[in-house]
Design an enzyme around this catalytic site. Structure first.
Site, PDB file in Angstrom:
ATOM      1  N   GLU A 177       0.802  -1.219   0.000  1.00  0.00           N
ATOM      2  CA  GLU A 177       0.000   0.000   0.000  1.00  0.00           C
ATOM      3  C   GLU A 177       0.844   1.283   0.000  1.00  0.00           C
ATOM      4  O   GLU A 177       0.303   2.383  -0.163  1.00  0.00           O
ATOM      5  CB  GLU A 177      -0.944  -0.005   1.205  1.00  0.00           C
ATOM      6  CG  GLU A 177      -2.026  -1.070   1.073  1.00  0.00           C
ATOM      7  CD  GLU A 177      -2.900  -1.215   2.310  1.00  0.00           C
ATOM      8  OE1 GLU A 177      -2.470  -0.768   3.394  1.00  0.00           O
ATOM      9  OE2 GLU A 177      -3.997  -1.770   2.188  1.00  0.00           O
ATOM     10  N   GLU A 219       7.594 -22.070   7.177  1.00  0.00           N
ATOM     11  CA  GLU A 219       7.985 -21.221   8.302  1.00  0.00           C
ATOM     12  C   GLU A 219       9.096 -21.837   9.144  1.00  0.00           C
ATOM     13  O   GLU A 219       9.698 -21.162   9.970  1.00  0.00           O
ATOM     14  CB  GLU A 219       6.789 -20.904   9.187  1.00  0.00           C
ATOM     15  CG  GLU A 219       6.234 -22.060   9.997  1.00  0.00           C
ATOM     16  CD  GLU A 219       5.162 -21.584  10.960  1.00  0.00           C
ATOM     17  OE1 GLU A 219       5.318 -21.858  12.174  1.00  0.00           O
ATOM     18  OE2 GLU A 219       4.182 -20.971  10.520  1.00  0.00           O
TER      19      GLU A 219
END
Length: 270
Positions: free
Chosen positions: A81, A112
Protein backbone atom coordinates in the site's frame (compact mmCIF):
# COMPACT_ATOMS: atom_id res chain seq x y z
CA UNK A 1 11.08 -22.11 26.26
CA UNK A 2 11.24 -19.78 29.26
CA UNK A 3 8.41 -17.38 28.44
CA UNK A 4 4.65 -17.69 28.65
CA UNK A 5 3.04 -18.22 25.25
CA UNK A 6 -0.01 -16.04 25.86
CA UNK A 7 -1.20 -16.62 22.30
CA UNK A 8 -1.78 -20.29 23.14
CA UNK A 9 -3.55 -19.82 26.47
CA UNK A 10 -7.24 -20.83 26.70
CA UNK A 11 -9.89 -18.36 25.60
CA UNK A 12 -11.78 -16.37 28.21
CA UNK A 13 -14.94 -17.82 26.67
CA UNK A 14 -16.11 -21.42 26.51
CA UNK A 15 -18.82 -23.50 24.82
CA UNK A 16 -18.67 -21.26 21.77
CA UNK A 17 -20.74 -23.69 19.75
CA UNK A 18 -23.64 -23.27 22.22
CA UNK A 19 -23.80 -19.49 21.80
CA UNK A 20 -26.27 -17.82 19.46
CA UNK A 21 -24.89 -15.65 16.68
CA UNK A 22 -25.37 -12.33 18.44
CA UNK A 23 -23.63 -13.57 21.58
CA UNK A 24 -20.67 -14.87 19.56
CA UNK A 25 -20.29 -11.48 17.91
CA UNK A 26 -20.70 -9.55 21.16
CA UNK A 27 -18.05 -11.65 22.89
CA UNK A 28 -15.66 -11.27 19.95
CA UNK A 29 -16.21 -7.52 20.09
CA UNK A 30 -15.49 -7.50 23.84
CA UNK A 31 -12.11 -9.06 23.13
CA UNK A 32 -11.39 -6.74 20.20
CA UNK A 33 -11.90 -3.70 22.44
CA UNK A 34 -8.73 -4.72 24.31
CA UNK A 35 -6.54 -4.45 21.23
CA UNK A 36 -6.13 -0.67 20.94
CA UNK A 37 -5.14 -0.40 24.61
CA UNK A 38 -2.50 -3.11 24.15
CA UNK A 39 -1.13 -1.27 21.11
CA UNK A 40 -1.01 1.98 23.10
CA UNK A 41 1.49 0.41 25.48
CA UNK A 42 3.92 -0.14 22.60
CA UNK A 43 4.08 3.48 21.37
CA UNK A 44 7.50 4.21 22.97
CA UNK A 45 9.06 1.31 21.08
CA UNK A 46 7.24 2.12 17.84
CA UNK A 47 8.55 5.69 18.19
CA UNK A 48 12.14 4.39 18.36
CA UNK A 49 11.59 2.33 15.24
CA UNK A 50 9.97 5.13 13.21
CA UNK A 51 12.71 7.62 14.12
CA UNK A 52 15.41 5.11 13.21
CA UNK A 53 13.67 4.32 9.93
CA UNK A 54 13.26 7.99 9.03
CA UNK A 55 16.98 8.60 9.53
CA UNK A 56 17.89 5.66 7.31
CA UNK A 57 15.29 6.42 4.64
CA UNK A 58 16.72 9.89 4.14
CA UNK A 59 20.01 8.15 3.31
CA UNK A 60 18.43 5.69 0.87
CA UNK A 61 17.61 2.94 3.35
CA UNK A 62 14.72 0.51 3.00
CA UNK A 63 12.25 -1.31 5.24
CA UNK A 64 11.84 -5.07 5.03
CA UNK A 65 9.08 -7.03 6.75
CA UNK A 66 9.57 -10.77 7.23
CA UNK A 67 6.93 -13.17 8.52
CA UNK A 68 4.98 -16.38 7.97
CA UNK A 69 1.25 -17.04 7.60
CA UNK A 70 -1.02 -14.22 8.73
CA UNK A 71 1.92 -12.15 9.99
CA UNK A 72 3.72 -12.43 6.68
CA UNK A 73 0.59 -11.49 4.74
CA UNK A 74 0.05 -8.42 6.92
CA UNK A 75 3.60 -7.27 6.22
CA UNK A 76 3.04 -7.71 2.49
CA UNK A 77 -0.27 -5.84 2.72
CA UNK A 78 1.36 -2.88 4.43
CA UNK A 79 4.26 -2.81 1.97
CA UNK A 80 1.97 -3.06 -1.06
CA UNK A 81 0.00 0.00 0.00
CA UNK A 82 3.01 2.35 0.20
CA UNK A 83 3.41 3.07 -3.55
CA UNK A 84 -0.26 3.97 -4.25
CA UNK A 85 -0.74 5.89 -1.01
CA UNK A 86 2.56 7.76 -0.82
CA UNK A 87 4.06 7.49 -4.31
CA UNK A 88 7.17 5.69 -3.08
CA UNK A 89 8.92 3.11 -5.28
CA UNK A 90 7.79 -0.39 -4.38
CA UNK A 91 11.33 -1.47 -3.54
CA UNK A 92 11.58 0.96 -0.58
CA UNK A 93 9.18 -1.04 1.63
CA UNK A 94 9.21 -4.79 0.94
CA UNK A 95 7.20 -7.60 2.50
CA UNK A 96 8.64 -11.12 2.47
CA UNK A 97 6.71 -14.23 3.47
CA UNK A 98 7.90 -17.75 4.24
CA UNK A 99 7.08 -19.87 1.21
CA UNK A 100 7.26 -17.00 -1.26
CA UNK A 101 4.42 -15.46 -3.22
CA UNK A 102 2.51 -18.76 -3.30
CA UNK A 103 2.08 -18.48 0.47
CA UNK A 104 0.19 -15.19 0.14
CA UNK A 105 -2.91 -17.14 -0.90
CA UNK A 106 -2.19 -20.71 0.16
CA UNK A 107 -0.31 -22.19 3.09
CA UNK A 108 3.06 -23.66 2.09
CA UNK A 109 3.86 -26.71 4.20
CA UNK A 110 6.87 -26.36 6.53
CA UNK A 111 7.92 -23.02 4.96
CA UNK A 112 7.98 -21.22 8.30
CA UNK A 113 10.43 -23.80 9.69
CA UNK A 114 13.17 -22.88 7.19
CA UNK A 115 15.58 -21.02 9.46
CA UNK A 116 17.99 -19.91 6.72
CA UNK A 117 15.44 -18.94 4.08
CA UNK A 118 14.61 -15.42 5.27
CA UNK A 119 18.22 -14.31 4.91
CA UNK A 120 18.38 -15.85 1.44
CA UNK A 121 15.22 -13.95 0.55
CA UNK A 122 16.68 -10.71 1.91
CA UNK A 123 19.93 -11.17 0.02
CA UNK A 124 17.98 -11.34 -3.24
CA UNK A 125 17.19 -7.67 -2.59
CA UNK A 126 20.87 -6.81 -1.97
CA UNK A 127 20.15 -5.82 1.62
CA UNK A 128 22.71 -3.54 3.28
CA UNK A 129 23.42 -1.99 6.66
CA UNK A 130 21.40 1.11 5.71
CA UNK A 131 18.22 -1.01 5.69
CA UNK A 132 15.95 -2.16 8.53
CA UNK A 133 14.42 -5.61 9.01
CA UNK A 134 11.20 -6.01 11.00
CA UNK A 135 10.23 -9.56 11.94
CA UNK A 136 6.53 -10.20 12.55
CA UNK A 137 5.32 -13.28 14.44
CA UNK A 138 2.44 -13.53 16.88
CA UNK A 139 4.07 -16.49 18.60
CA UNK A 140 7.49 -14.86 18.49
CA UNK A 141 9.07 -18.22 17.81
CA UNK A 142 8.75 -18.70 14.04
CA UNK A 143 12.08 -20.15 12.78
CA UNK A 144 11.90 -18.24 9.47
CA UNK A 145 11.68 -14.95 11.38
CA UNK A 146 14.21 -15.90 14.07
CA UNK A 147 16.79 -16.89 11.45
CA UNK A 148 16.20 -13.74 9.42
CA UNK A 149 16.63 -11.45 12.40
CA UNK A 150 19.73 -13.26 13.63
CA UNK A 151 21.41 -13.09 10.23
CA UNK A 152 20.45 -9.45 9.78
CA UNK A 153 22.04 -8.55 13.12
CA UNK A 154 25.19 -10.47 12.23
CA UNK A 155 25.46 -8.28 9.16
CA UNK A 156 25.10 -4.99 11.04
CA UNK A 157 21.47 -4.35 10.07
CA UNK A 158 19.04 -2.72 12.50
CA UNK A 159 16.27 -5.12 13.51
CA UNK A 160 12.85 -4.85 15.10
CA UNK A 161 10.25 -7.43 16.08
CA UNK A 162 6.48 -7.37 16.38
CA UNK A 163 5.11 -10.15 18.57
CA UNK A 164 2.16 -10.88 20.84
CA UNK A 165 4.18 -12.83 23.39
CA UNK A 166 6.36 -10.60 25.61
CA UNK A 167 9.79 -12.14 26.11
CA UNK A 168 9.48 -14.30 22.99
CA UNK A 169 12.65 -15.27 21.07
CA UNK A 170 12.27 -12.63 18.36
CA UNK A 171 11.78 -9.94 21.02
CA UNK A 172 15.03 -10.99 22.69
CA UNK A 173 16.90 -10.95 19.37
CA UNK A 174 15.64 -7.66 17.96
CA UNK A 175 17.22 -4.28 18.63
CA UNK A 176 13.74 -2.79 18.97
CA UNK A 177 11.14 -5.26 20.34
CA UNK A 178 7.47 -4.33 19.98
CA UNK A 179 5.54 -6.67 22.29
CA UNK A 180 1.74 -6.39 22.01
CA UNK A 181 0.04 -8.33 24.79
CA UNK A 182 -3.57 -8.67 23.64
CA UNK A 183 -4.24 -11.66 25.90
CA UNK A 184 -5.86 -14.96 24.87
CA UNK A 185 -7.74 -15.14 21.58
CA UNK A 186 -11.53 -15.52 21.51
CA UNK A 187 -10.94 -18.77 19.63
CA UNK A 188 -8.03 -20.35 21.50
CA UNK A 189 -4.78 -20.01 19.55
CA UNK A 190 -6.33 -18.30 16.51
CA UNK A 191 -3.81 -15.48 16.14
CA UNK A 192 -5.48 -14.21 12.95
CA UNK A 193 -7.90 -12.52 15.35
CA UNK A 194 -6.74 -10.08 18.09
CA UNK A 195 -3.05 -10.69 17.43
CA UNK A 196 -3.45 -10.06 13.72
CA UNK A 197 -5.55 -6.96 14.34
CA UNK A 198 -2.93 -5.56 16.69
CA UNK A 199 -0.16 -6.21 14.18
CA UNK A 200 -2.13 -4.40 11.46
CA UNK A 201 -2.58 -1.39 13.74
CA UNK A 202 1.14 -1.24 14.54
CA UNK A 203 2.10 -1.64 10.89
CA UNK A 204 -0.26 1.22 10.01
CA UNK A 205 1.49 3.33 12.64
CA UNK A 206 4.99 2.46 11.47
CA UNK A 207 4.53 3.08 7.77
CA UNK A 208 2.23 6.10 7.99
CA UNK A 209 4.35 7.88 10.60
CA UNK A 210 7.47 7.10 8.56
CA UNK A 211 5.96 8.56 5.39
CA UNK A 212 4.92 11.70 7.29
CA UNK A 213 8.43 12.07 8.75
CA UNK A 214 10.13 11.84 5.35
CA UNK A 215 7.85 14.42 3.73
CA UNK A 216 5.37 12.32 1.77
CA UNK A 217 2.36 14.05 3.41
CA UNK A 218 1.32 17.71 3.40
CA UNK A 219 -1.07 18.95 6.09
CA UNK A 220 -3.19 15.83 6.39
CA UNK A 221 -3.27 14.97 2.69
CA UNK A 222 -1.74 12.20 0.57
CA UNK A 223 -0.17 14.66 -1.85
CA UNK A 224 2.14 12.04 -3.38
CA UNK A 225 -0.49 9.35 -4.00
CA UNK A 226 -0.55 7.58 -7.36
CA UNK A 227 -3.41 8.81 -9.54
CA UNK A 228 -4.25 5.34 -10.78
CA UNK A 229 -8.05 5.56 -11.11
CA UNK A 230 -10.89 8.06 -11.44
CA UNK A 231 -11.60 8.05 -7.70
CA UNK A 232 -8.04 9.06 -6.88
CA UNK A 233 -7.92 11.70 -9.61
CA UNK A 234 -11.10 13.20 -8.15
CA UNK A 235 -9.64 13.08 -4.65
CA UNK A 236 -6.43 14.73 -5.84
CA UNK A 237 -8.39 17.44 -7.61
CA UNK A 238 -10.29 18.23 -4.46
CA UNK A 239 -7.05 18.38 -2.47
CA UNK A 240 -5.79 20.99 -4.93
CA UNK A 241 -9.07 22.94 -4.72
CA UNK A 242 -8.69 23.11 -0.95
CA UNK A 243 -4.98 23.86 -1.01
CA UNK A 244 -5.26 26.72 -3.51
CA UNK A 245 -8.83 27.87 -2.94
CA UNK A 246 -9.75 27.44 -6.62
CA UNK A 247 -12.63 25.77 -8.46
CA UNK A 248 -12.77 22.14 -9.57
CA UNK A 249 -12.09 22.80 -13.26
CA UNK A 250 -8.96 24.84 -12.59
CA UNK A 251 -7.72 22.29 -10.07
CA UNK A 252 -8.29 19.46 -12.55
CA UNK A 253 -6.28 21.29 -15.19
CA UNK A 254 -3.39 21.84 -12.80
CA UNK A 255 -3.40 18.19 -11.81
CA UNK A 256 -3.46 17.07 -15.43
CA UNK A 257 -0.57 19.38 -16.26
CA UNK A 258 1.70 18.53 -13.33
CA UNK A 259 0.76 14.90 -12.67
CA UNK A 260 0.77 15.06 -8.88
CA UNK A 261 -1.08 16.90 -6.14
CA UNK A 262 2.15 18.11 -4.57
CA UNK A 263 3.56 19.55 -7.79
CA UNK A 264 0.23 21.09 -8.76
CA UNK A 265 -0.10 22.89 -5.43
CA UNK A 266 3.51 24.08 -5.55
CA UNK A 267 2.99 25.43 -9.07
CA UNK A 268 -0.29 27.09 -8.13
CA UNK A 269 1.36 28.98 -5.28
CA UNK A 270 4.08 30.47 -7.47
Amino acid sequence: MDYKKITETPSNHNDLELMNTETILQKMNEEDKKVAYAVEQTIPQVTKLVDALAERFKNGGRLFYIGAGTSGRLGILDASEIPPTFGMPHERVVGLIAGGDTAIRKAVENAEDATQQAWLDLKEHDITSTDVVVGIAASGSTPYVIGGLEDAKKNGILTAAITNNPGAPIARIADIPIEINVGPEFLTGSTRMKSGTSQKLVLNMISTALMIKIGRVKGNKMVNMQLSNDKLVDRGTRYIMEGLDIDYTEAAELLKKHGSVKLAIEAGKQ
